[in-house]
Every structure is written in C-alpha cells, then in structure tokens.
Design a protein around this motif. Structure first.
Motif, PDB file in Angstrom:
ATOM      1  N   ASP A 331      65.000  26.129  33.022  1.00  0.00           N
ATOM      2  CA  ASP A 331      64.533  25.193  31.999  1.00  0.00           C
ATOM      3  C   ASP A 331      63.017  25.172  31.867  1.00  0.00           C
ATOM      4  OD1 ASP A 331      63.985  24.032  34.427  1.00  0.00           O
ATOM      5  OD2 ASP A 331      64.715  22.037  33.879  1.00  0.00           O
ATOM      6  N   ARG A 380      58.227  22.849  31.356  1.00  0.00           N
ATOM      7  CA  ARG A 380      59.469  22.367  30.734  1.00  0.00           C
ATOM      8  C   ARG A 380      59.248  22.005  29.264  1.00  0.00           C
ATOM      9  NH1 ARG A 380      61.856  18.616  35.743  1.00  0.00           N
ATOM     10  NH2 ARG A 380      62.698  20.377  36.949  1.00  0.00           N
ATOM     11  N   GLN A 384      61.266  23.545  25.979  1.00  0.00           N
ATOM     12  CA  GLN A 384      61.911  22.739  24.946  1.00  0.00           C
ATOM     13  C   GLN A 384      61.397  23.106  23.557  1.00  0.00           C
ATOM     14  OE1 GLN A 384      61.362  18.633  26.075  1.00  0.00           O
ATOM     15  NE2 GLN A 384      62.524  18.858  27.972  1.00  0.00           N
TER      16      GLN A 384
END
Length: 513
Positions: A331, A380, A384
C-alpha cells in the motif's frame, strides 16, 4: 623506474595506447624506446570547457617491465570456527562475511529474502502487475537494494576504510577492472547478480553459511550479552556476536528494538521525487554538443541549490537508466533508479530531494519513530493518489513549478505506470516549495534541464534510514548490548554500496577474538 603523470586525452584517442604513450613521452621528455609499458591508474571526464576531455593518471614503466597489480582475498577455512551471525545479505552483510573469513571467524548470513536470481520473478510481478512480495522485492533479498537498483560505486568514504579493497573484491568475483580506475565506477544491474553469486559461493566454500527465506524475529540477550537469534521458521542460531545489517527499509527490526526497549533515535533523511529527462538532453547540456561522442558514456549531473534555507540536491543519478518501484509493502509508492552496465536506455533519472530534519516533524526529538511514521504516511498518500497497482503520481516539470496539473505525461521508464496529479497533494508544503524554487535555478545552471519534457515521479523517500540504531564509536556495539553491532544503512551509518561494505568490514574488525 616508474613515473606517474596526468594527461588530457580527447575521446577520439582514449582507447589508443600508442597515442597515450606518445603524449606521455613528450611530457616526460624521454625516448619512446625506454617505455616498456603503461598502467592507467585513474580516469575521469572533464567537461568544464567546450572541448570534452578525459583526464587520466598514467604510470609509465621506464626501462623496466610492467608490474601487474593483483588482488586476492586472504580467505581461510572457517567451518569449525567461532560463529558470527550477520542479519542481512546486502553489501554490508556480504563484505562482513568476507572479513569474518579473513579473520578466522565463521559467518552465518541470515537473509529474509531470496537468492539473487530467484528475486527476478518477484521483481517481474512488481513491474508488470504492481504486486509486492513483502519479503522479496527491490530492497529485500541477496545483494540488498543495490543489486537491482544500479550498482553505483561512487563514494566519498575514503576516510572510513579501504575503498580499493572493496572494489578489488568485486573484480575478484567478476566485475570489470574499469571500476578500479573510473572516477565514477559502476557495475550495472545486469552484471551484479553474477558477482553477488560469486561472493556467496566463496563464503560457502570457506565454510560459512548462507540461509535465504530466513527472517529474524528475535535477538536473544542475557544480562546485556547477545546469545542467539530466532527466525520465523522456528530455528535458533547461537552466537555471541551479531551484526545487524538489514538495510534502510527493514522496519520490523526497529519494532523489535522498540519492543525490547533498546535504544533507538530518529534520524534525518531526504525526501522528494525522481526526475527523468530524455538522455539526449543531458548529453547535449553536459558535453556541449548536438550528439554524444561514441567514446563518451551517457552524461550524468550533480546539482545542488539553497531555497528557503533548504538544501535541494540531486541524488543517485542514473544515466541511461530506469525508474524502479521499490516499495516493500502493498500500500505504498517508493521510487528509485537504476542503470544497466551499458547505460543505454533512452532516459536519464535522478532523485531530487530535500533533507527532512527532526524539527520538521512533531515529537521527533523524543519519538524515534516520528520520521519513519512521517515517511510511511507520504508513501501511502502517493499510493492512494496513484490509484493502486503501484501506479505512481507524476507531473511534468514546468507544470509542477507553475502549479498546473499536466494534461498528459511524457513517455517514461516507470513500468507500473504513472498518473497525472498535482504533486502538492503528495509532498509536504515545505518540500514542494523548495523543489519549485530549485528547478528553474537548476535550468539556469544546466541548459535544457528545465523543460516540460521532464517528468517528476513521486515519491523518492528511501534515500536513507529515518531511524538510527545507536552504537559506541569505539567498539561499534549497541550501548546496551554487548556483541550487538548495528551496521550500515539500516542503522544509519552508511549511504551506498561501498560505504555499506566498508561499515560491514569495520564491524567485523571491532570484534575481539
């Protein structure tokens, strides 16, 4: 008699030994017949003027036969010797193992990742499918992060140890001898696996041990003395000396130290983006020409500027290189760069970063994990914004400076793909502002640099460890634990293949036997 001189040679003649001898004979004012041979000791490129030259230091053998310099590691059988556990088989771990054998100690290398060639399948999945194996990736596995992210050997670590010895061991295991003489030595990702395998085989031949897919989950100590390490597969390895050479991304090792209440501290690191240009732009700027001479390598650059009291600098420049996805978890987005030995890809890339200091992050003076958490949060966020599958957020250079989302992105080398975003949404404000201020200035320093043909890919965040494992400056042991040696990049004491290798050697030399 031997005489060493410096000569300036045009690219046309750099591989012409007769021409080099002729120039040396003129400078030394000697007869050509007296020269029995030459040896080039150092070679660098001087592109400061319009005429690009090679500057070489050459040893002339006058009225005596040449003496060929050779190197051979003084390895000895150690199968029954005192064991030293080395956690991590990157450059620090491998060279620590070599030095153990030279000193009559038995190295036991424990590597959480796979053997160097077995890593390739996992790297292919990262590039093609955006799938990260948390135990086998660009950072974890035999050879460490540098194996599949370039093999650049340039270092300023001469005062820390014997750089020539490190380079010679690489040559002994198959590297080109040019790394001994080039000012900016480079092996290349395509050649490093064979060299790493050669080092491993020598370690095994001498009685050392190398264990892959072996993740350390505990370091056992009694009354402040290391006794053993335990691994995820249920094994225990006993030893009174343990070298922790786990690299800058093994965050679970920091967690292990925290759980044991062993000293850690936050450490500044650098953060930014990786910037990629067409290589021909860099060649034209650095070599002052419309096309690069066939005897010149793809050009590199090094840039630095102060903006808002912040140092902005290029880092890990990769001529003819590729931007690589170097995340260690599913992630996050982390980018780095690498080049093959010929550096023959059409793009050039470089990390362009700003140092993150303790005062930039709340509680960093008291919380050893503050900068690591800051680093993780940005990685992260980049993931995203990219939308998944390791697609990286990106922006054209001029668009970035002018606060404009790019309508499209140029062709680039980052295989998982890029997505046009406003990098202001990824980078901290002070990093974003410093980069925006620096890039046009870099363009004034280097013609053609400031262009919308260049792409900024985020984020370059693993420049070094954001955590330091303290150690005594004399014994190199952890202040609380005898026999525990924090080592190289993961502990905060190195920054690259050669400096990490030197630190591995130094940690072994600190062991009293």
């Amino acid at each position: 008699m031997q005489q060493e001189i410096e000569l300036a040679i045009s690219p046309d003649h750099i591989y012409n030994e007769d021409f080099i001898i002729q120039q040396g004979v003129k400078k030394l004012k000697i007869s050509r017949d007296t020269v029995k041979g030459i040896y080039i000791r150092k070679r660098s490129i001087d592109a400061r003027s319009r005429q690009v030259l090679y500057r070489i230091r050459v040893v002339f053998y006058i009225n005596e036969e040449p003496q060929i310099e050779t190197f051979s590691s003084a390895l000895k059988p150690v199968a029954d010797a005192k064991p030293v556990i080395i956690i991590g088989a990157g450059p620090a771990g491998l060279f620590a193992a070599y030095r153990c054998i030279e000193r009559g100690l038995k190295p036991i290398l424990l590597e959480r990742g796979k053997a160097v060639r077995d890593r390739r399948r996992d790297l292919a999945k990262i590039n093609r499918e955006g799938l990260v194996n948390p135990e086998s990736n660009y950072c974890y596995g035999e050879g460490g992060a540098g194996t599949y992210s370039d093999g650049k050997l340039y270092t300023r670590s001469n005062k820390r140890g014997d750089v020539h010895k490190v380079l010679s061991i690489f040559v002994e295991n198959g590297a080109d001898e040019d790394i001994l003489i080039d000012a900016r030595p480079h092996i290349g990702t395509n050649k490093l696996p064979h060299i790493i395998e050669g080092m491993r085989n020598r370690i095994l031949e001498m009685g050392g041990e190398v264990h892959f897919d072996t993740k350390v989950i505990d370091i056992v100590e009694q009354f402040g003395q290391v006794k053993a390490v335990k691994t995820a597969d249920g094994k225990t390895f006993d030893a009174e000396h343990v070298i922790v050479a786990t690299g800058h991304s093994a965050r679970d090792i920091y967690e292990l130290f925290r759980n044991k209440d062993w000293l850690l501290e936050a450490k500044p690191f650098a953060l930014g983006v990786r910037i990629e240009h067409p290589q021909e732009i860099i060649d034209q700027a650095q070599y002052h020409c419309s096309s690069r001479h066939e005897n010149l390598p793809p050009a590199y650059y090094s840039l630095v500027e102060q903006v808002n009291d912040r140092g902005v600098f290029s880092f890990c420049m990769c001529p003819g290189g590729i931007i690589a996805p170097c995340a260690t978890d599913f992630d996050e987005i982390v980018v780095n760069g690498w080049s093959p030995s010929k550096r023959n890809n059409p793009h050039a890339n470089s990390g362009t970063v700003i140092q993150i200091n303790l005062e930039d992050v709340p509680d960093a003076a008291t919380n050893p994990f503050a900068l690591l958490d800051f680093q993780r949060q940005i990685e992260r966020q980049a993931f995203q914004l990219g939308g998944g599958n390791l697609v990286a957020p990106a922006q054209r250079m001029v668009d970035f400076v002018e606060n404009r989302v790019s309508r499209n992105l140029p062709e680039n080398s980052y295989k998982p793909g890029t997505k046009s975003v406003d990098l202001k949404e990824v980078l901290p404000d002070f990093v974003h502002r410093a980069l925006r201020g620096a890039l046009p200035i870099f363009g004034k320093k280097m013609k053609g640099y400031y262009t919308n043909e260049a792409i900024l890919v985020g984020v370059e965040s693993r420049t070094s460890s954001p955590v330091r494992i303290p150690r005594d400056k004399d014994t190199l042991q952890h202040p609380q634990i005898n026999g525990l040696y924090p080592c190289a990049e993961g502990a905060g004491y190195a920054g690259g293949i050669v400096s990490a290798a030197i630190d591995g050697i130094n940690c072994v030399d600190a062991i009293k036997i």
